[in-house]
Write a protein that holds these residues in place. Sequence first.
Motif, short mmCIF file in Angstrom:
data_model
loop_
_atom_site.label_atom_id
_atom_site.label_comp_id
_atom_site.label_asym_id
_atom_site.label_seq_id
_atom_site.Cartn_x
_atom_site.Cartn_y
_atom_site.Cartn_z
N ASN A 58 43.52 36.25 29.32
CA ASN A 58 43.41 37.13 28.16
C ASN A 58 43.20 36.27 26.91
O ASN A 58 43.86 35.24 26.75
CB ASN A 58 44.69 37.96 28.02
CG ASN A 58 44.70 38.84 26.80
OD1 ASN A 58 44.81 38.36 25.67
ND2 ASN A 58 44.62 40.15 27.00
N GLU A 110 43.18 37.68 23.67
CA GLU A 110 43.67 38.36 22.46
C GLU A 110 44.74 37.55 21.75
O GLU A 110 44.81 37.53 20.52
CB GLU A 110 44.24 39.73 22.82
CG GLU A 110 43.24 40.73 23.38
CD GLU A 110 43.94 41.98 23.86
OE1 GLU A 110 44.27 42.84 23.02
OE2 GLU A 110 44.17 42.09 25.09
N THR A 135 45.75 40.60 36.31
CA THR A 135 45.00 41.33 35.29
C THR A 135 44.96 40.52 34.00
O THR A 135 45.80 39.65 33.77
CB THR A 135 45.65 42.71 35.01
OG1 THR A 135 44.84 43.42 34.05
CG2 THR A 135 47.06 42.55 34.44
N GLN A 181 44.56 42.53 31.22
CA GLN A 181 44.76 43.65 30.30
C GLN A 181 46.22 43.84 29.96
O GLN A 181 47.08 43.89 30.84
CB GLN A 181 44.20 44.94 30.91
CG GLN A 181 44.27 46.13 29.96
CD GLN A 181 43.66 47.39 30.55
OE1 GLN A 181 43.05 47.35 31.62
NE2 GLN A 181 43.82 48.50 29.86
N VAL A 204 49.28 46.13 27.87
CA VAL A 204 49.66 47.43 27.33
C VAL A 204 50.90 47.22 26.47
O VAL A 204 51.71 46.34 26.73
CB VAL A 204 49.94 48.48 28.43
CG1 VAL A 204 48.68 48.81 29.18
CG2 VAL A 204 51.03 47.98 29.39
N SER A 206 51.93 43.63 31.33
CA SER A 206 50.71 43.65 32.14
C SER A 206 50.34 45.09 32.45
O SER A 206 51.21 45.93 32.73
CB SER A 206 50.92 42.86 33.43
OG SER A 206 51.94 43.45 34.22
N ALA A 207 49.06 45.40 32.39
CA ALA A 207 48.61 46.77 32.59
C ALA A 207 48.86 47.27 34.01
O ALA A 207 48.99 48.47 34.24
CB ALA A 207 47.12 46.88 32.27
N THR A 208 48.97 46.34 34.97
CA THR A 208 49.16 46.72 36.37
C THR A 208 50.62 46.66 36.80
O THR A 208 50.94 47.00 37.94
CB THR A 208 48.35 45.80 37.29
OG1 THR A 208 48.81 44.45 37.11
CG2 THR A 208 46.86 45.87 36.97
#
Length: 260
Positions: free
Chosen positions: A169, A171, A215, A217, A219, A229-231
């Motif tokens: 990531n 970001e 992942t 991504q 959240v 983690s999104a998952t």
Amino acid sequence: MIEILNPTLLARAKDSGALVADILQTLKSRSTVGTNLMDIDRWAKAMIIEAGAVSCYVDYAPSFGRGPFGHYICTAVNDAVLHGRPYDYPLANGDLLTLDLAVTKGGVAADAAISFIVGDARPPESVAMIETTERALAAGIAAAGPGARVGDLSHAIGTVLGKAGYPINTEFGGHGIGSTMHQDPHISNTGRPGRGYTLRPGLLLALEPWVMADTAQLVTDTDGWTLRSATGCRTAHSEHTIAITDNGAEILTVPTQTHP
């Protein structure tokens, strides 16, 4: 803003870094099965105040958080990876815990993070993930020195994380640090060598490789701060503050005390 510290401020930075490292190791030794995250926050507060330092977190209210953080340390468990806001949770055997701490002492900030497994469980995937972030951190530090470019550090970190198979990531990543916790330049956990700001002696950087198992991504939790983690997969995070010197990079967040 990018700050270049003079020798007097660099000496203070070493004090700040040692304090952060010692507090983190003390908290790690106290973080056992049944320890509540709120107790960790309370212990961190007491040690920061006793040392005559100031928390970088309590009143911190950046655009990516919801209001002031309101706590003295970030505590991220399992699927939480960044900005973990302490809450009423007793640690369980096998939990993967990340402690992230930043303080200012003598007008200079230092920032570091450690990930470890609570109790006597040793899930192989979690151990491997923690070790990968530590190797990536070491690679980023080895690439740092006067004349190096930010992209050199990012490339070194990203090479280790990518070879281990972790999504990356971009970001959030490393950053400059000095009189305030978050400064330029931003240091992504992947990048191209030979690009970006040229490092100079007197520059402080916080390098912080972090990954999620499957992942890239994130959240945001309902607390408005904790990034997960999104998952729902596990995560790990390692961070040091370093000083660029004439001879390379010096790690400032190294413990000065012996901890169990």
